[in-house]
Design a protein around this motif. Structure first.
Motif, PDB file in Angstrom:
ATOM      1  N   HIS A   1      11.294 123.222  -9.424  1.00 11.82           N
ATOM      2  CA  HIS A   1      11.064 122.060 -10.078  1.00 11.82           C
ATOM      3  C   HIS A   1       9.582 121.521 -10.240  1.00 11.82           C
ATOM      4  O   HIS A   1      10.048 120.239 -11.246  1.00 11.82           O
ATOM      5  CB  HIS A   1      12.410 120.797  -8.964  1.00 11.82           C
ATOM      6  CG  HIS A   1      13.837 121.432  -8.596  1.00 11.82           C
ATOM      7  ND1 HIS A   1      14.703 121.931  -9.709  1.00 11.82           N
ATOM      8  CD2 HIS A   1      13.992 121.818  -7.986  1.00 11.82           C
ATOM      9  CE1 HIS A   1      15.773 122.335  -8.839  1.00 11.82           C
ATOM     10  NE2 HIS A   1      14.840 123.089  -7.600  1.00 11.82           N
ATOM     11  N   LEU A   2       9.384 121.577  -9.686  1.00  8.59           N
ATOM     12  CA  LEU A   2       7.744 121.311  -9.520  1.00  8.59           C
ATOM     13  C   LEU A   2       7.235 121.528 -10.457  1.00  8.59           C
ATOM     14  O   LEU A   2       6.198 120.581 -11.857  1.00  8.59           O
ATOM     15  CB  LEU A   2       6.732 121.567  -8.722  1.00  8.59           C
ATOM     16  CG  LEU A   2       5.343 120.909  -8.179  1.00  8.59           C
ATOM     17  CD1 LEU A   2       6.442 119.914  -7.683  1.00  8.59           C
ATOM     18  CD2 LEU A   2       4.912 121.781  -7.224  1.00  8.59           C
ATOM     19  N   GLU A   3       7.283 122.113 -11.701  1.00  6.78           N
ATOM     20  CA  GLU A   3       6.776 123.030 -13.212  1.00  6.78           C
ATOM     21  C   GLU A   3       7.345 121.953 -13.857  1.00  6.78           C
ATOM     22  O   GLU A   3       6.022 121.195 -14.631  1.00  6.78           O
ATOM     23  CB  GLU A   3       7.211 124.072 -13.830  1.00  6.78           C
ATOM     24  CG  GLU A   3       8.212 124.610 -13.703  1.00  6.78           C
ATOM     25  CD  GLU A   3       8.709 125.815 -13.685  1.00  6.78           C
ATOM     26  OE1 GLU A   3       9.191 126.183 -15.297  1.00  6.78           O
ATOM     27  OE2 GLU A   3       9.215 126.940 -13.279  1.00  6.78           O
ATOM     28  N   CYS A   4       8.015 121.503 -14.187  1.00  9.86           N
ATOM     29  CA  CYS A   4       8.363 120.405 -15.052  1.00  9.86           C
ATOM     30  C   CYS A   4       8.224 118.985 -15.359  1.00  9.86           C
ATOM     31  O   CYS A   4       7.236 118.335 -16.282  1.00  9.86           O
ATOM     32  CB  CYS A   4       9.803 120.402 -15.032  1.00  9.86           C
ATOM     33  SG  CYS A   4      10.962 121.859 -16.003  1.00  9.86           S
ATOM     34  N   THR A   5       7.603 118.757 -13.769  1.00  8.34           N
ATOM     35  CA  THR A   5       7.268 117.435 -13.847  1.00  8.34           C
ATOM     36  C   THR A   5       5.442 117.368 -13.890  1.00  8.34           C
ATOM     37  O   THR A   5       5.259 116.140 -14.566  1.00  8.34           O
ATOM     38  CB  THR A   5       7.289 116.319 -12.450  1.00  8.34           C
ATOM     39  OG1 THR A   5       8.970 116.615 -12.237  1.00  8.34           O
ATOM     40  CG2 THR A   5       7.007 115.192 -12.368  1.00  8.34           C
ATOM     41  N   ALA A   6       5.020 118.496 -13.398  1.00  4.37           N
ATOM     42  CA  ALA A   6       3.657 118.949 -13.553  1.00  4.37           C
ATOM     43  C   ALA A   6       3.310 118.689 -14.832  1.00  4.37           C
ATOM     44  O   ALA A   6       2.045 118.442 -15.286  1.00  4.37           O
ATOM     45  CB  ALA A   6       3.256 119.505 -12.609  1.00  4.37           C
ATOM     46  N   ILE A   7       4.021 119.406 -15.589  1.00  9.66           N
ATOM     47  CA  ILE A   7       4.112 120.070 -17.298  1.00  9.66           C
ATOM     48  C   ILE A   7       3.959 119.167 -17.990  1.00  9.66           C
ATOM     49  O   ILE A   7       3.326 118.432 -19.100  1.00  9.66           O
ATOM     50  CB  ILE A   7       4.322 121.632 -17.753  1.00  9.66           C
ATOM     51  CG1 ILE A   7       3.873 122.693 -16.836  1.00  9.66           C
ATOM     52  CG2 ILE A   7       4.608 121.802 -19.034  1.00  9.66           C
ATOM     53  CD1 ILE A   7       4.466 124.243 -17.206  1.00  9.66           C
ATOM     54  N   SER A   8       5.163 118.260 -18.138  1.00  6.87           N
ATOM     55  CA  SER A   8       5.594 117.626 -18.483  1.00  6.87           C
ATOM     56  C   SER A   8       4.420 116.210 -18.861  1.00  6.87           C
ATOM     57  O   SER A   8       4.145 115.291 -20.618  1.00  6.87           O
ATOM     58  CB  SER A   8       6.789 116.577 -18.356  1.00  6.87           C
ATOM     59  OG  SER A   8       6.945 115.816 -17.786  1.00  6.87           O
ATOM     60  N   THR A   9       4.518 115.470 -17.849  1.00  6.48           N
ATOM     61  CA  THR A   9       3.288 114.958 -18.001  1.00  6.48           C
ATOM     62  C   THR A   9       1.877 114.816 -17.888  1.00  6.48           C
ATOM     63  O   THR A   9       0.789 113.688 -18.495  1.00  6.48           O
ATOM     64  CB  THR A   9       3.112 114.275 -16.069  1.00  6.48           C
ATOM     65  OG1 THR A   9       3.223 114.947 -15.064  1.00  6.48           O
ATOM     66  CG2 THR A   9       4.676 113.540 -16.151  1.00  6.48           C
ATOM     67  N   LYS A  10       0.993 115.656 -17.696  1.00  8.32           N
ATOM     68  CA  LYS A  10       0.293 116.781 -18.182  1.00  8.32           C
ATOM     69  C   LYS A  10       0.158 116.241 -19.875  1.00  8.32           C
ATOM     70  O   LYS A  10      -0.958 115.740 -19.951  1.00  8.32           O
ATOM     71  CB  LYS A  10      -0.018 117.990 -17.467  1.00  8.32           C
ATOM     72  CG  LYS A  10      -1.134 118.943 -18.309  1.00  8.32           C
ATOM     73  CD  LYS A  10      -1.872 120.100 -18.033  1.00  8.32           C
ATOM     74  CE  LYS A  10      -3.060 120.990 -18.379  1.00  8.32           C
ATOM     75  NZ  LYS A  10      -2.769 121.818 -18.155  1.00  8.32           N
ATOM     76  N   PHE A  11       1.029 117.046 -20.955  1.00 11.53           N
ATOM     77  CA  PHE A  11       0.854 116.924 -21.816  1.00 11.53           C
ATOM     78  C   PHE A  11       1.341 115.910 -22.462  1.00 11.53           C
ATOM     79  O   PHE A  11       0.664 115.397 -23.786  1.00 11.53           O
ATOM     80  CB  PHE A  11       1.220 117.902 -22.419  1.00 11.53           C
ATOM     81  CG  PHE A  11       0.473 119.567 -22.219  1.00 11.53           C
ATOM     82  CD1 PHE A  11      -0.139 120.153 -22.819  1.00 11.53           C
ATOM     83  CD2 PHE A  11       1.370 120.221 -21.234  1.00 11.53           C
ATOM     84  CE1 PHE A  11      -1.344 121.080 -22.481  1.00 11.53           C
ATOM     85  CE2 PHE A  11       0.311 121.736 -20.669  1.00 11.53           C
ATOM     86  CZ  PHE A  11      -0.574 122.042 -21.404  1.00 11.53           C
TER      87      PHE A  11
ATOM     88  N   GLN B   1      10.807 113.766  -8.033  1.00 14.90           N
ATOM     89  CA  GLN B   1       9.021 114.544  -7.852  1.00 14.90           C
ATOM     90  C   GLN B   1       8.550 113.034  -8.498  1.00 14.90           C
ATOM     91  O   GLN B   1       7.232 112.635  -7.809  1.00 14.90           O
ATOM     92  CB  GLN B   1       8.895 115.908  -8.819  1.00 14.90           C
ATOM     93  CG  GLN B   1       9.886 116.248  -7.546  1.00 14.90           C
ATOM     94  CD  GLN B   1       9.346 117.770  -8.340  1.00 14.90           C
ATOM     95  OE1 GLN B   1       9.463 119.051  -7.288  1.00 14.90           O
ATOM     96  NE2 GLN B   1       9.696 118.281  -9.803  1.00 14.90           N
ATOM     97  N   GLY B   2       9.351 112.816  -9.497  1.00 19.11           N
ATOM     98  CA  GLY B   2       8.530 111.033 -10.363  1.00 19.11           C
ATOM     99  C   GLY B   2       8.256 109.822  -9.315  1.00 19.11           C
ATOM    100  O   GLY B   2       7.156 109.342  -9.015  1.00 19.11           O
ATOM    101  N   TYR B   3       9.587 109.925  -8.592  1.00 25.45           N
ATOM    102  CA  TYR B   3       9.685 108.665  -7.603  1.00 25.45           C
ATOM    103  C   TYR B   3       8.348 109.019  -6.941  1.00 25.45           C
ATOM    104  O   TYR B   3       7.369 108.439  -6.304  1.00 25.45           O
ATOM    105  CB  TYR B   3      10.775 108.425  -7.620  1.00 25.45           C
ATOM    106  CG  TYR B   3      11.095 107.675  -6.289  1.00 25.45           C
ATOM    107  CD1 TYR B   3      10.946 106.054  -7.105  1.00 25.45           C
ATOM    108  CD2 TYR B   3      10.934 107.359  -5.193  1.00 25.45           C
ATOM    109  CE1 TYR B   3      11.295 105.475  -5.996  1.00 25.45           C
ATOM    110  CE2 TYR B   3      11.009 105.899  -4.203  1.00 25.45           C
ATOM    111  CZ  TYR B   3      11.136 105.219  -4.657  1.00 25.45           C
ATOM    112  OH  TYR B   3      11.083 104.051  -3.759  1.00 25.45           O
TER     113      TYR B   3
END
Length: 465
Positions: free
Chosen positions: A224-234, A259-261
């Motif tokens: 799950h970590l990848e999607c929050t990190a990658i989406s907010t990065k780009f 995770q976002g929270y």
């Protein structure tokens, strides 16, 4: 600009899309785990989100879509325990996990091309964004949402009061249903891994091929970590639209929101959209129920891959559709008919604004593609519109449909078939109907179909059963 309405899973309501930045849309779509060939059930979602991108662009938005490539960290059964799908795929194929990922990422991109799906603005690999995931986990940890057990770092869902809200989860029922196979070190049934430790040398387990140093030890990120990190990065934080399959609602997207929270104290996406499954024989396409055709397999059976895209256009994305070879044959026939209609009109006129307004009204209302396709067929039969204007309007609509209308793909027809077709034409001219029928049937047994038109005939390869 035309208003667009979309169903937001977050609010369970149809809402007007209100971009964060006027005229621009940031959109994240959960990408594939590249451990095996993508099947048509996987590709359904990407056709749907491609249609959404095309609709937004057609109406005038500048769209930046990001689709991640999951090349590490996705465990079997989408759980926190068990084997990494990449490591398992490596073991079964005899390839390294890195080479396996490259192979199936390339296959995924090839599927995009065959289905006329636009490549996204960015298609980042998880393994190329490890530092961003580690930094995200540091933020979640600093805010007090994590704890450490023997196999990794976990998110404490009890610290997030709204954990079950997105999926309407009954957390009390989940607690009551705790199973014996739950990791006894976890504080709560719903807690999930943010970072998994690699097996130690003394564990007797094989060393992982994909692992990284981190402040918590050598290991790899939770899925799950990848999607929050990658989406907010780009795309920034927050961004406009997050898409995925309906199976992501209860776990993957619920955990992304947590995770976002945990990291930022807020939602990372304003609108969450989910597509329903494509089914086969009444069940979701899977290894157990069947229907796991790849796009290349459909091509080998004689189908144009765009017939599958045409089929997807015939159902609403929230309802899903039932797949069968027979229904794909119907879609192929309809696509051929529409494509021929456009290709055979020599001149191109002007776009009919009345039909365009009707078309926009439908596509802007929750991507009502079946209704939009009804307008397409209505236009082809409208005797008040010139053929030239019909062609111009249909080609304009195809910016959304993505069917490459008017493109005639010339098949290499064997000389033997061409000769038999010519003999059949001569028999028809001589009014020798019996011989003409015999020749038609012979051509069919050889895998080709002769279609008669007013002053000509066409030969095409038959679709295999």
């Amino acid at each position: 600009m035309q208003k667009i309405f979309l169903y937001n899973t977050l609010t369970r309501k149809k809402e007007e899309l209100k971009p964060i930045t006027e005229g621009k849309i940031g959109m994240y779509s959960c990408g594939p785990t590249v451990y095996s060939s993508p099947h048509i059930g996987n590709m359904e979602a990407y056709i749907i989100w491609d249609i959404l991108v095309r609709v937004l662009e057609y109406i005038g938005y500048d769209v930046k879509q990001v689709i991640n490539i999951t090349d590490v960290g996705h465990l079997v059964a989408d759980s926190d325990d068990g084997e990494d799908k990449m490591e398992k795929g490596s073991r079964m194929s005899g390839m390294s996990a890195w080479d396996l990922a490259k192979k199936y990422e390339a296959e995924f991109v090839d599927n995009f091309k065959m289905l006329n799906i636009k490549l996204p603005w960015k298609m980042p690999r998880v393994t190329d964004n490890m530092s961003e995931q580690i930094e995200l986990l540091k933020k979640i940890e600093a805010n007090g949402f994590t704890y450490k057990i023997s196999d990794g770092i976990y998110f404490d869902t009890q610290k997030f009061p709204g954990y079950g809200d997105f999926a309407h989860l009954n957390l009390d029922k989940i607690k009551d249903g705790i199973s014996s196979d739950m990791n006894p070190e976890k504080k709560n049934q719903t807690d999930f891994a943010l970072w998994k430790f690699s097996p130690s040398a003394s564990s007797g387990q094989a060393r992982r091929q994909m692992e990284w140093d981190s402040p918590w030890g050598v290991g790899f990120p939770g899925w799950h970590l990848e999607c929050t990190a990658i989406s907010t990065k780009f795309l920034g934080n927050p961004f406009d639209i997050h898409t995925g399959g309906e199976d992501h609602i209860a776990i993957h997207h619920t955990n992304e929101i947590a995770q976002g929270y945990g990291a930022f104290g807020k939602q990372t996406a304003n609108v969450w959209i989910h597509n329903a499954f494509i089914t086969f024989a009444g069940a979701k396409i899977s290894k157990s129920t069947g229907g796991l055709y790849t796009v290349n397999e459909l091509k080998d059976m004689g189908f144009d891959p765009l017939a599958y895209r045409f089929m997807i256009l015939g159902a609403h994305y929230k309802n899903g559709l039932s797949f069968s070879i027979d229904s794909l044959k119907v879609a192929q026939t309809s696509l051929n008919k529409l494509n021929s209609f456009v290709a055979e009109i020599e001149k191109e006129g002007i776009i009919d604004e009345k039909y365009k307004a009707e078309f926009i009204e439908k596509i802007a209302d929750e991507l009502a593609m079946p209704e939009a396709m009804a307008i397409v067929w209505k236009l082809t039969k409208d005797e008040k519109i010139s053929d030239a204007d019909k062609k111009a309007t249909l080609l304009d609509f195809d910016k959304v449909l993505g069917l490459n209308l008017g493109t005639v793909i010339k098949e290499e027809i064997p000389e033997e078939i061409i000769k038999l077709a010519q003999e059949r034409t001569e028999a028809k001219e001589a009014k020798d109907w019996v011989r003409a029928d015999i020749l038609r049937d012979k051509i069919k047994t050889l895998g080709y179909l002769v279609e008669d038109f007013k002053n000509d005939c066409k030969i095409r390869k038959l679709v295999l059963s």
